[in-house]
Design a protein around this motif. Structure first.
Motif, PDB file in Angstrom:
ATOM      1  N   ALA A  20       0.845  -1.105   0.079  1.00  0.00           N
ATOM      2  CA  ALA A  20       0.038  -0.045   0.093  1.00  0.00           C
ATOM      3  C   ALA A  20       0.910   1.184   0.013  1.00  0.00           C
ATOM      4  O   ALA A  20       0.597   2.357  -0.714  1.00  0.00           O
ATOM      5  CB  ALA A  20      -0.881   0.148   1.272  1.00  0.00           C
ATOM      6  N   GLY A  21       1.879   1.201   0.974  1.00  0.00           N
ATOM      7  CA  GLY A  21       2.899   2.296   0.593  1.00  0.00           C
ATOM      8  C   GLY A  21       3.701   2.706  -0.682  1.00  0.00           C
ATOM      9  O   GLY A  21       3.938   3.671  -0.953  1.00  0.00           O
ATOM     10  N   LEU A  22       3.966   1.284  -1.254  1.00  0.00           N
ATOM     11  CA  LEU A  22       4.303   1.605  -2.581  1.00  0.00           C
ATOM     12  C   LEU A  22       3.204   2.085  -3.576  1.00  0.00           C
ATOM     13  O   LEU A  22       3.717   3.036  -4.444  1.00  0.00           O
ATOM     14  CB  LEU A  22       4.846   0.036  -2.956  1.00  0.00           C
ATOM     15  N   PHE A  23       2.115   1.842  -3.415  1.00  0.00           N
ATOM     16  CA  PHE A  23       1.185   2.403  -4.394  1.00  0.00           C
ATOM     17  C   PHE A  23       0.854   3.988  -4.128  1.00  0.00           C
ATOM     18  O   PHE A  23       0.745   4.737  -4.650  1.00  0.00           O
ATOM     19  CB  PHE A  23      -0.078   1.623  -4.408  1.00  0.00           C
ATOM     20  N   LEU A  24       1.104   4.081  -2.647  1.00  0.00           N
ATOM     21  CA  LEU A  24       0.821   5.384  -2.453  1.00  0.00           C
ATOM     22  C   LEU A  24       2.053   6.408  -2.953  1.00  0.00           C
ATOM     23  O   LEU A  24       1.630   7.448  -3.580  1.00  0.00           O
ATOM     24  CB  LEU A  24       0.709   5.693  -0.904  1.00  0.00           C
ATOM     25  N   GLY A  25       2.906   5.824  -2.899  1.00  0.00           N
ATOM     26  CA  GLY A  25       4.340   6.664  -3.389  1.00  0.00           C
ATOM     27  C   GLY A  25       4.223   6.785  -4.792  1.00  0.00           C
ATOM     28  O   GLY A  25       4.428   7.851  -5.138  1.00  0.00           O
ATOM     29  N   ILE A  26       3.784   5.845  -5.440  1.00  0.00           N
ATOM     30  CA  ILE A  26       3.865   5.770  -7.007  1.00  0.00           C
ATOM     31  C   ILE A  26       2.767   7.092  -7.405  1.00  0.00           C
ATOM     32  O   ILE A  26       2.884   7.544  -8.272  1.00  0.00           O
ATOM     33  CB  ILE A  26       3.461   4.791  -7.702  1.00  0.00           C
ATOM     34  N   GLY A  27       1.603   6.796  -6.672  1.00  0.00           N
ATOM     35  CA  GLY A  27       0.475   7.833  -6.895  1.00  0.00           C
ATOM     36  C   GLY A  27       0.989   9.261  -6.854  1.00  0.00           C
ATOM     37  O   GLY A  27       0.571   9.963  -7.563  1.00  0.00           O
ATOM     38  N   ASP A  46      11.478   9.466  -7.432  1.00  0.00           N
ATOM     39  CA  ASP A  46      12.108   8.309  -6.845  1.00  0.00           C
ATOM     40  C   ASP A  46      11.898   8.463  -5.331  1.00  0.00           C
ATOM     41  O   ASP A  46      11.654   7.525  -4.697  1.00  0.00           O
ATOM     42  CB  ASP A  46      13.413   8.076  -7.418  1.00  0.00           C
ATOM     43  N   LEU A  47      12.352   9.487  -4.775  1.00  0.00           N
ATOM     44  CA  LEU A  47      12.556   9.594  -3.418  1.00  0.00           C
ATOM     45  C   LEU A  47      10.890   9.493  -2.743  1.00  0.00           C
ATOM     46  O   LEU A  47      10.685   9.145  -1.663  1.00  0.00           O
ATOM     47  CB  LEU A  47      13.221  10.817  -2.954  1.00  0.00           C
ATOM     48  N   ILE A  48      10.053  10.039  -3.441  1.00  0.00           N
ATOM     49  CA  ILE A  48       8.603   9.872  -3.139  1.00  0.00           C
ATOM     50  C   ILE A  48       8.082   8.585  -2.973  1.00  0.00           C
ATOM     51  O   ILE A  48       7.511   8.255  -1.970  1.00  0.00           O
ATOM     52  CB  ILE A  48       7.756  10.907  -3.886  1.00  0.00           C
ATOM     53  N   VAL A  49       8.597   7.681  -3.878  1.00  0.00           N
ATOM     54  CA  VAL A  49       8.190   6.419  -4.028  1.00  0.00           C
ATOM     55  C   VAL A  49       8.811   5.536  -2.846  1.00  0.00           C
ATOM     56  O   VAL A  49       8.052   4.662  -2.088  1.00  0.00           O
ATOM     57  CB  VAL A  49       8.636   5.661  -5.356  1.00  0.00           C
ATOM     58  N   VAL A  50      10.042   5.851  -2.573  1.00  0.00           N
ATOM     59  CA  VAL A  50      10.850   5.279  -1.562  1.00  0.00           C
ATOM     60  C   VAL A  50      10.362   5.822  -0.085  1.00  0.00           C
ATOM     61  O   VAL A  50      10.097   4.696   0.965  1.00  0.00           O
ATOM     62  CB  VAL A  50      12.234   5.536  -1.583  1.00  0.00           C
ATOM     63  N   LEU A  51       9.873   6.833  -0.012  1.00  0.00           N
ATOM     64  CA  LEU A  51       9.293   7.502   0.981  1.00  0.00           C
ATOM     65  C   LEU A  51       7.908   6.665   1.436  1.00  0.00           C
ATOM     66  O   LEU A  51       7.595   6.299   2.624  1.00  0.00           O
ATOM     67  CB  LEU A  51       9.074   8.706   1.119  1.00  0.00           C
ATOM     68  N   GLY A  52       7.047   6.396   0.412  1.00  0.00           N
ATOM     69  CA  GLY A  52       5.986   5.582   0.536  1.00  0.00           C
ATOM     70  C   GLY A  52       6.016   4.280   1.289  1.00  0.00           C
ATOM     71  O   GLY A  52       5.339   3.672   1.906  1.00  0.00           O
ATOM     72  N   VAL A  53       7.301   3.608   0.542  1.00  0.00           N
ATOM     73  CA  VAL A  53       7.428   2.204   0.976  1.00  0.00           C
ATOM     74  C   VAL A  53       7.930   2.222   2.275  1.00  0.00           C
ATOM     75  O   VAL A  53       7.579   1.422   3.158  1.00  0.00           O
ATOM     76  CB  VAL A  53       8.507   1.557  -0.048  1.00  0.00           C
ATOM     77  N   VAL A  54       8.853   3.125   2.933  1.00  0.00           N
ATOM     78  CA  VAL A  54       9.225   3.309   4.026  1.00  0.00           C
ATOM     79  C   VAL A  54       8.191   3.645   5.179  1.00  0.00           C
ATOM     80  O   VAL A  54       7.966   2.922   6.169  1.00  0.00           O
ATOM     81  CB  VAL A  54      10.300   4.006   4.428  1.00  0.00           C
TER      82      VAL A  54
END
Length: 68
Positions: A20-27, A46-54
């Protein structure tokens, strides 16, 4: 119906929260690039996607709060 009648809490789903964090970061990354806030060539998407995963992983690893 008091607190003793409540079901015991289960563990959090780490994989689902990370996904869910990955999809949030991608969105969020897609929205910021499509609306012109940042460009595709910057490292910010890229940092936004990584931040979503974290963020998703962190929520998944937090202990579950229980009621007394």
């Amino acid at each position: 119906m008091g607190p003793k009648d409540m079901k015991p809490s289960r563990a959090r789903h780490v994989f689902a929260n990370t996904l869910a964090g990955l999809f949030l970061g991608i969105g969020v990354s897609l929205m910021t690039t499509l609306y012109g806030v940042v460009s595709w060539s910057m490292i910010t998407p890229d940092l936004i996607v990584v931040l979503g995963v974290v963020l998703g992983l962190g929520v998944g690893l937090l202990p579950v709060r229980t009621l007394r």
